[in-house]
Motif scaffolding. Structure first.
Motif, mmCIF file in Angstrom:
data_model
loop_
_atom_site.group_PDB
_atom_site.id
_atom_site.type_symbol
_atom_site.label_atom_id
_atom_site.label_comp_id
_atom_site.label_asym_id
_atom_site.label_seq_id
_atom_site.Cartn_x
_atom_site.Cartn_y
_atom_site.Cartn_z
ATOM 1 N N TYR A 1 -68.434 -89.570 67.053
ATOM 2 C CA TYR A 1 -67.353 -88.968 66.287
ATOM 3 C C TYR A 1 -66.609 -87.971 67.158
ATOM 4 C CZ TYR A 1 -70.258 -90.740 62.493
ATOM 5 O OH TYR A 1 -71.011 -91.549 61.682
ATOM 6 N N LYS A 2 -65.357 -87.706 66.791
ATOM 7 C CA LYS A 2 -64.524 -86.775 67.548
ATOM 8 C C LYS A 2 -65.216 -85.416 67.707
ATOM 9 C CE LYS A 2 -60.325 -84.348 66.684
ATOM 10 N NZ LYS A 2 -59.138 -84.274 65.857
ATOM 11 N N ASP A 3 -65.694 -84.859 66.602
ATOM 12 C CA ASP A 3 -66.435 -83.593 66.672
ATOM 13 C C ASP A 3 -67.283 -83.414 65.421
ATOM 14 O OD1 ASP A 3 -64.882 -82.120 64.614
ATOM 15 O OD2 ASP A 3 -63.308 -82.056 66.130
ATOM 16 N N LYS A 4 -68.213 -82.501 65.507
ATOM 17 C CA LYS A 4 -69.170 -82.270 64.422
ATOM 18 C C LYS A 4 -68.483 -81.754 63.158
ATOM 19 C CE LYS A 4 -73.488 -79.940 63.356
ATOM 20 N NZ LYS A 4 -74.557 -79.072 63.834
ATOM 21 N N ASP A 5 -67.522 -80.863 63.307
ATOM 22 C CA ASP A 5 -66.846 -80.297 62.142
ATOM 23 C C ASP A 5 -66.135 -81.371 61.320
ATOM 24 O OD1 ASP A 5 -67.738 -77.753 62.803
ATOM 25 O OD2 ASP A 5 -65.908 -77.235 63.888
ATOM 26 N N GLU A 6 -65.415 -82.249 62.006
ATOM 27 C CA GLU A 6 -64.720 -83.325 61.299
ATOM 28 C C GLU A 6 -65.736 -84.231 60.596
ATOM 29 O OE1 GLU A 6 -61.121 -86.217 62.303
ATOM 30 O OE2 GLU A 6 -62.941 -86.784 63.383
ATOM 31 N N ILE B 1 -68.011 -86.591 55.824
ATOM 32 C CA ILE B 1 -69.185 -87.364 55.404
ATOM 33 C C ILE B 1 -69.548 -87.096 53.951
ATOM 34 C CG2 ILE B 1 -71.016 -85.768 56.128
ATOM 35 C CD1 ILE B 1 -70.964 -89.602 56.604
ATOM 36 N N ILE B 2 -69.287 -85.906 53.479
ATOM 37 C CA ILE B 2 -69.570 -85.590 52.070
ATOM 38 C C ILE B 2 -68.725 -86.480 51.164
ATOM 39 C CG2 ILE B 2 -69.375 -83.785 50.315
ATOM 40 C CD1 ILE B 2 -69.953 -81.769 52.649
ATOM 41 N N ASN C 1 -79.293 -86.059 66.290
ATOM 42 C CA ASN C 1 -77.936 -85.595 66.560
ATOM 43 C C ASN C 1 -77.815 -85.182 68.022
ATOM 44 O OD1 ASN C 1 -77.315 -85.733 63.730
ATOM 45 N ND2 ASN C 1 -78.487 -83.876 63.497
ATOM 46 N N TYR C 2 -76.691 -85.551 68.633
ATOM 47 C CA TYR C 2 -76.445 -85.256 70.040
ATOM 48 C C TYR C 2 -75.001 -84.796 70.228
ATOM 49 C CZ TYR C 2 -80.667 -88.004 70.956
ATOM 50 O OH TYR C 2 -81.945 -88.482 70.971
ATOM 51 N N ILE C 3 -74.772 -84.174 71.337
ATOM 52 C CA ILE C 3 -73.429 -83.882 71.819
ATOM 53 C C ILE C 3 -73.284 -84.641 73.129
ATOM 54 C CG2 ILE C 3 -71.857 -82.104 72.695
ATOM 55 C CD1 ILE C 3 -72.366 -81.903 69.697
ATOM 56 N N GLU C 4 -72.220 -85.427 73.240
ATOM 57 C CA GLU C 4 -71.998 -86.191 74.457
ATOM 58 C C GLU C 4 -71.486 -85.251 75.549
ATOM 59 O OE1 GLU C 4 -69.121 -89.757 76.094
ATOM 60 O OE2 GLU C 4 -69.545 -89.647 73.949
ATOM 61 N N ILE C 5 -72.125 -85.330 76.701
ATOM 62 C CA ILE C 5 -71.750 -84.520 77.842
ATOM 63 C C ILE C 5 -71.310 -85.461 78.968
ATOM 64 C CG2 ILE C 5 -72.539 -82.831 79.565
ATOM 65 C CD1 ILE C 5 -72.603 -81.781 76.670
ATOM 66 N N LYS C 6 -70.121 -85.245 79.463
ATOM 67 C CA LYS C 6 -69.634 -86.061 80.577
ATOM 68 C C LYS C 6 -69.731 -85.222 81.846
ATOM 69 C CE LYS C 6 -66.672 -88.975 77.874
ATOM 70 N NZ LYS C 6 -65.405 -89.648 77.753
ATOM 71 N N PRO C 7 -70.428 -85.706 82.851
ATOM 72 C CA PRO C 7 -70.652 -84.906 84.072
ATOM 73 C C PRO C 7 -69.449 -84.850 84.997
ATOM 74 C CG PRO C 7 -71.711 -87.045 84.267
ATOM 75 C CD PRO C 7 -71.142 -86.969 82.886
ATOM 76 N N TYR C 8 -68.371 -85.442 84.637
ATOM 77 C CA TYR C 8 -67.188 -85.447 85.506
ATOM 78 C C TYR C 8 -66.003 -84.807 84.832
ATOM 79 C CZ TYR C 8 -66.905 -89.733 82.786
ATOM 80 O OH TYR C 8 -66.926 -90.648 81.771
#
Length: 103
Positions: free
Chosen positions: A55-60, A65-66, A96-103
């Motif tokens: 998903y774009k971000d957790k807040d959205e 989702i509700i 739950n994860y946050i995607e991290i891009k190393p570049y």
């Protein structure tokens, strides 16, 4: 990106039903969220599936989702999904994860 990972076991003879439910579910999610889906089937245990949703971000995600989960159609699809789980392996894990891009 906010990422959710689900793991569950689907009965071998019910995979087509599973894929149909996932298609219908993703159509509903697409109405409200920018979502990227990936389904993985384990090669050693073909009942084991991993679902990765981005998903774009957790807040959205949390905001929408509700509303999505309150829909009767989603509730019915989830009940149908639960009926496809392998009886002695009917647990659904969620991480739950946050995607991290190393570049």
């Amino acid at each position: 990106m906010y990422v959710k990972v689900y793991q569950y076991h689907i009965q071998k003879d019910r995979v087509e039903e599973y894929l149909d439910i996932q298609k219908k579910t993703s159509e509903i999610y697409d109405r409200y969220l920018d979502i990227d889906l990936l389904y993985l089937n384990n090669q050693d245990d073909d009942t084991k599936w991993i679902e990765v949703t981005r998903y774009k971000d957790k807040d959205e995600y949390e905001e929408k989702i509700i509303m999505i989960n309150g829909q009767k159609e989603i509730q019915e699809l989830f009940e149908s999904f639960q009926s496809l789980l392998v009886p002695d392996k009917n647990e659904i894990t969620e991480e739950n994860y946050i995607e991290i891009k190393p570049y």
